[in-house]
Enzyme design. Structure first.
Site, PDB file in Angstrom:
ATOM      1  CG  ASN A 110      -0.787   4.879   6.048  1.00  0.00           C
ATOM      2  OD1 ASN A 110      -0.232   5.818   5.498  1.00  0.00           O
ATOM      3  ND2 ASN A 110      -0.266   3.693   6.113  1.00  0.00           N
ATOM      4  CG  MET A 167       3.865   0.856   4.429  1.00  0.00           C
ATOM      5  SD  MET A 167       4.557   2.452   4.035  1.00  0.00           S
ATOM      6  CE  MET A 167       6.298   2.091   4.201  1.00  0.00           C
ATOM      7  CB  CYS A 168      -2.481   0.752   6.664  1.00  0.00           C
ATOM      8  SG  CYS A 168      -2.208  -0.344   8.045  1.00  0.00           S
ATOM      9  CD  GLU A 169      -2.269   1.387  -0.669  1.00  0.00           C
ATOM     10  OE1 GLU A 169      -3.062   2.055  -1.367  1.00  0.00           O
ATOM     11  OE2 GLU A 169      -1.326   0.730  -1.150  1.00  0.00           O
ATOM     12  CG  ASN A 214       1.801   4.267   2.507  1.00  0.00           C
ATOM     13  OD1 ASN A 214       2.423   3.724   1.600  1.00  0.00           O
ATOM     14  ND2 ASN A 214       0.593   3.871   2.859  1.00  0.00           N
TER      15      ASN A 214
END
Length: 258
Positions: free
Chosen positions: A106, A1-3, A186
């Site tokens: 995100n 997942m994007c951070e 996330n």
């Protein structure tokens, strides 16, 4: 997942230490990286549609101590929408009321906040993230919402969040805004840095810095990240569905509960 990565400090700081650790998060987010910094109302963005750990440019920024600002926004991408190209790489920037607004996102919105024909700001790429920026600025413009009307901005973002998952960092060069997804998607955490400063070690690399030797005694600020970057600091898990605003290294809006 994007951070995500965000910094806001009283005095300009180098992003070198935080970016050194954050760059390793591209191991699971190999589709692009970017970082924005501010000089007043102007925003400078470096980004590439490639893995940050393989980037000579990212390596240069990591080591360039003169790359300083009071506000930084960083992102590493795990693509869910849009091709792997520069147009779809965060952060995204638009001019709004004479200031450059940078935003990184995100999550995934399955329902767009606004249809393309409704937007006052055009998209260059094909991501929901860029769509959020265009929809946010369109909404603020049409409803004459001030950038310091934090409660109203929180309401707008909460409405957008109904369409999917959404953690956001954005800034106008004066304020760093941070919104956490209503379901806690996330994660999004923050740490305060203020005197008395102590040595701090990264989680993702064997690297330690003694901030007591690097920072002014009255320096103060916050670092925001999807997941803690350091081993020995008291990171706070932000409450979901809330907006936080940071100015000159202080909390201007929101309750960290500490």
């Amino acid at each position: 997942m994007c951070e995500l990565l965000g910094l806001n400090f009283k005095y300009p700081v180098s992003a070198s230490f935080s970016f050194r650790g954050f760059r390793h998060r591209s191991q699971n987010n190999a589709h692009g990286w970017g970082i924005a910094r501010y000089d007043g109302a102007a925003c400078q963005v470096f980004k590439e549609a490639r893995k940050a750990e393989d980037s000579r440019l990212a390596e240069f920024i990591r080591d360039y101590e003169a790359f300083q600002s009071r506000i930084f926004i960083g992102h590493v991408r795990d693509a869910t929408q849009g091709e792997l190209n520069l147009a779809n790489t965060h952060p995204f920037v638009r001019v709004f009321r004479g200031r450059e607004i940078a935003l990184a996102h995100n999550g995934t919105l399955k329902e767009a906040p606004m249809q393309e024909e409704e937007l006052s700001y055009c998209q260059v790429g094909k991501t929901d993230s860029e769509g959020i920026l265009c929809a946010l600025l369109t909404t603020l413009e049409r409803n004459q919402v001030a950038l310091d009307d934090y409660s109203r901005i929180e309401e707008v973002l909460g409405e957008f969040n109904q369409g999917g998952t959404m953690n956001l960092l954005f800034s106008d060069g004066q304020t760093l805004y941070c919104y956490k997804d209503k379901k806690g998607h996330n994660g999004l955490q923050v740490v305060e840095r203020a005197a008395p400063f102590q040595p701090v070690s990264l989680k993702d690399e064997d690297w330690k810095v003694d901030f007591k030797e690097e920072k002014e005694p009255d320096q103060h600020g916050y670092v925001i990240a999807s997941h803690p970057l350091t081993k020995d600091e008291p990171w706070i898990d932000l409450p979901p569905g809330r907006l936080f605003a940071f100015q000159q290294g202080l909390l201007a809006f929101g309750d960290l509960g500490c």
